[in-house]
Design a protein around this motif. Structure first.
Motif, mmCIF file in Angstrom:
data_model
loop_
_atom_site.group_PDB
_atom_site.id
_atom_site.type_symbol
_atom_site.label_atom_id
_atom_site.label_comp_id
_atom_site.label_asym_id
_atom_site.label_seq_id
_atom_site.Cartn_x
_atom_site.Cartn_y
_atom_site.Cartn_z
ATOM 1 N N TYR A 160 17.507 -6.714 -21.255
ATOM 2 C CA TYR A 160 16.805 -7.998 -21.236
ATOM 3 C C TYR A 160 17.645 -9.086 -20.565
ATOM 4 O O TYR A 160 17.097 -9.989 -19.912
ATOM 5 C CB TYR A 160 16.416 -8.411 -22.658
ATOM 6 N N ALA A 161 18.968 -9.004 -20.721
ATOM 7 C CA ALA A 161 19.834 -9.964 -20.017
ATOM 8 C C ALA A 161 19.724 -9.778 -18.508
ATOM 9 O O ALA A 161 19.646 -10.749 -17.744
ATOM 10 C CB ALA A 161 21.285 -9.796 -20.473
ATOM 11 N N ALA A 162 19.699 -8.503 -18.072
ATOM 12 C CA ALA A 162 19.537 -8.228 -16.640
ATOM 13 C C ALA A 162 18.199 -8.745 -16.131
ATOM 14 O O ALA A 162 18.098 -9.279 -15.025
ATOM 15 C CB ALA A 162 19.658 -6.726 -16.378
ATOM 16 N N GLY A 163 17.147 -8.582 -16.953
ATOM 17 C CA GLY A 163 15.831 -9.087 -16.565
ATOM 18 C C GLY A 163 15.826 -10.597 -16.411
ATOM 19 O O GLY A 163 15.256 -11.130 -15.450
ATOM 20 N N GLU A 164 16.464 -11.300 -17.342
ATOM 21 C CA GLU A 164 16.510 -12.758 -17.262
ATOM 22 C C GLU A 164 17.364 -13.232 -16.099
ATOM 23 O O GLU A 164 17.012 -14.189 -15.393
ATOM 24 C CB GLU A 164 17.047 -13.340 -18.581
ATOM 25 N N ILE A 165 18.505 -12.569 -15.889
ATOM 26 C CA ILE A 165 19.381 -12.956 -14.772
ATOM 27 C C ILE A 165 18.688 -12.713 -13.442
ATOM 28 O O ILE A 165 18.785 -13.518 -12.502
ATOM 29 C CB ILE A 165 20.714 -12.180 -14.851
ATOM 30 N N SER A 166 17.963 -11.577 -13.348
ATOM 31 C CA SER A 166 17.290 -11.254 -12.083
ATOM 32 C C SER A 166 16.221 -12.291 -11.736
ATOM 33 O O SER A 166 15.914 -12.501 -10.564
ATOM 34 C CB SER A 166 16.660 -9.855 -12.163
ATOM 35 N N GLY A 180 12.131 -11.494 -10.551
ATOM 36 C CA GLY A 180 12.919 -10.683 -11.459
ATOM 37 C C GLY A 180 12.442 -9.257 -11.617
ATOM 38 O O GLY A 180 11.454 -8.823 -11.034
ATOM 39 N N ILE A 181 13.208 -8.516 -12.429
ATOM 40 C CA ILE A 181 12.923 -7.112 -12.720
ATOM 41 C C ILE A 181 12.131 -7.032 -14.026
ATOM 42 O O ILE A 181 12.560 -7.592 -15.035
ATOM 43 C CB ILE A 181 14.234 -6.318 -12.854
ATOM 44 N N PRO A 182 10.980 -6.369 -14.039
ATOM 45 C CA PRO A 182 10.207 -6.270 -15.287
ATOM 46 C C PRO A 182 10.913 -5.379 -16.301
ATOM 47 O O PRO A 182 11.394 -4.296 -15.965
ATOM 48 C CB PRO A 182 8.875 -5.662 -14.840
#
Length: 413
Positions: free
Chosen positions: A350-356, A369-371
Motif C-alpha cells: 500500500y505504501a508503494a501504491g501511494e508513492i506511485s 499510480g499502481i492499483p
C-alpha cells in the motif's frame, strides 16, 4: 499436555530465545511478505482490468478490420476498411444480435474551442445506439438521434471534462463550439465515467457518424463496430454469425477480427495468472528456505532440551504429547512470522501504491499510480500456509524428540 499449555510453552520459548526466534522467523517473514506484495499487485491489476471492461459495457462484441502488413500490400486486396454497408449487413443478417452501433474516431487529439477557451478533445462519430452499448448516460440535454445522423447534423454531445474546460460557469446546451474548423451545437452532456483503456469518454465530443464521414473525412469509413447479443449465453454463436456475414460479403477477405470483451478479459486473466504463478514460485522458494531454517533450529532445540524431554517422559508424558509440543512450537514460530510478514507485505504494497500516485501520472486505465488490492482470502491463505510450513518442517524434529528413550535422555548432559 493440552493444546493451550503447549501453546504457552511455545510462546515462552520464543521469548527466552528472542534472537534465535527472530532469525528463525526471518525466512518466513520474507517469504510471506513477498507473497502478499505479489497478490496485492496481481489482484490490483485484475480488479482494475475488470473495472475498465465493466465501464466499457457488458457482453460487447468488437468488430474491426486490421489486416496484416502482407495483406495490406496484396494486389488482390478488395477491402480497405469497414463501411456502413458492413454495419447494415450485420444488422439485417445477424438475428442473434440485439444492438449494433458503429463508431468513427477522428483519431487526432483535436483542439475544441469556445470563445477564448480551448481544450483537447476526442472527436468521435457515433450512432444513436452508442449510450446503450458503451454504458454511458446523458446528464443534461439529449443524445444524438436518427434525424441528426440522416441530416449530417452539426450537433454534438460533450463529456464532463470538455464541459468543465469550455463552460466552467455556464450551461453549454445550445452553445456552439469549434472543432477542426467545424461549428457544432451542444445538445447534451454526458455523465462522468472516467477513462476506460485508451479511451476517455469524459473528454469526448460525440457527433453523428455521418457528420465525421461526410463533412470531415469525406469517406464512408467505419473505425469499429460494436454489437451486443440477444442472449449473453449465445455470445460465441453471435460472433460466428457476424464472422460468416463479413466473409460472405467480402469473399473471405483476410483482416477482419471479431472478438468479445469476455474473450479479451479471459486472455488478460490468463496472463495475470501466469505472472502470479511465477511470482508465487519465487516467493515459495523464500518460504522453503525459511522452512529449512525452522527445521534446523528445531533440531538444535531438541538437542538442547533432551534432558527436559526425558523428565517429561519420566513423569508420564507420552510420545504424542512430546510430538504435539514440538509441532505446536514450530507452527507458532512460522505463524508469528507469517503474521509479521502479512503486516509488512501489506504495508509495503500500500505504501508503494501511494508513492506511485505521486510519481506516476498515468497508471493502468489512466489513473495515477499502481492499483493495489489485497483480498481477505490471500491474508488467511498466507497465514495458514506459514503455519503449515512450520508443521511440515517441524515433523522430523518432533518425531525425533518423541522417540527419545527417557533413560538415555535423563543421562544426557
Amino acid at each position: 499436555m493440552n493444546l493451550l499449555r503447549s501453546l504457552q510453552t511455545a510462546l515462552t520459548n520464543l521469548r527466552v530465545n528472542k534472537l534465535r526466534s527472530a532469525l528463525t522467523m526471518l525466512g518466513v517473514i520474507i517469504g510471506v511478505s513477498a507473497v502478499i506484495i505479489m497478490v496485492a499487485l496481481v489482484e490490483g491489476m485484475r480488479a482494475k482490468v475488470i473495472g475498465e471492461f465493466q465501464r466499457l459495457g457488458s457482453d460487447l462484441i468488437i468488430i474491426v478490420f486490421q489486416p496484416r502488413p502482407e495483406d495490406r500490400k496484396s494486389r488482390a486486396r478488395t477491402v480497405d476498411f469497414l463501411t456502413m454497408d458492413d454495419v447494415r449487413a450485420i444488422r439485417s443478417s445477424c438475428d442473434l444480435l440485439s444492438s449494433v452501433s458503429a463508431e468513427m474516431p477522428d483519431g487526432r487529439d483535436s483542439p475544441g474551442t469556445y470563445l477564448d477557451r480551448e481544450t483537447k478533445v476526442d472527436l468521435i462519430g457515433v450512432e444513436p445506439g452508442y449510450p446503450r452499448l458503451r454504458n454511458v448516460s446523458v446528464a443534461q440535454g439529449r443524445f444524438l438521434t436518427a434525424e441528426d445522423e440522416d441530416g449530417w447534423g452539426k450537433v454534438c454531445v460533450v463529456g464532463s471534462k470538455v464541459k468543465r474546460a469550455l463552460f466552467p460557469a455556464e450551461n453549454p446546451l445550445g452553445r456552439d463550439i469549434s472543432v477542426l474548423g467545424h461549428s457544432l451545437t451542444v445538445v447534451g452532456i454526458l455523465q462522468p465515467k472516467g477513462k476506460s483503456g485508451e479511451s476517455d469518454t469524459d473528454k469526448a465530443v460525440l457527433v453523428p457518424i455521418t457528420t465525421v464521414q461526410k463533412r470531415i473525412m469525406g469517406a464512408n469509413a467505419v473505425g469499429v463496430i460494436f454489437a451486443q447479443p440477444v442472449d449473453p449465453t449465445q455470445l460465441n454463436a453471435a460472433m460466428d454469425q457476424v464472422w460468416q456475414t463479413l466473409m460472405r460479403l467480402h469473399n473471405n477477405a483476410p483482416g477482419f477480427q471479431v472478438d468479445s470483451q469476455q474473450n479479451i478479459l479471459n486472455a488478460i486473466g490468463r496472463i495475470l495468472n501466469i505472472f502470479g504463478l511465477v511470482m508465487g514460485g519465487i516467493a515459495g522458494l523464500a518460504l522453503l528456505v525459511g522452512g529449512i531454517g525452522v527445521m534446523n533450529i528445531m533440531l538444535v532445540s531438541v538437542t538442547e532440551r533432551t534432558r527436559e524431554i526425558g523428565i517429561r517422559k519420566a513423569v508420564g508424558a507420552k510420545q504424542k504429547d512430546i510430538l504435539a509440543q514440538f509441532l505446536i512450537e514450530s507452527a507458532t514460530v512460522t505463524g508469528v512470522g507469517g503474521l509479521i510478514g502479512i503486516g509488512l507485505g501489506a504495508g509495503v504494497a500500500y505504501a508503494a501504491g501511494e508513492i506511485s500516485k505521486r510519481f506516476l501520472k498515468s497508471g493502468p486505465g489512466g489513473d495515477p499510480g499502481i492499483p493495489i488490492h489485497l483480498p481477505l482470502w490471500s491474508i488467511l491463505g498466507a497465514f495458514l500456509f506459514s503455519a503449515f510450513v512450520g508443521v511440515f518442517f517441524g515433523i522430523y524434529p518432533a518425531v525425533r524428540a518423541a522417540r527419545l528413550d527417557p533413560i538415555q535422555a535423563l543421562r544426557h548432559e
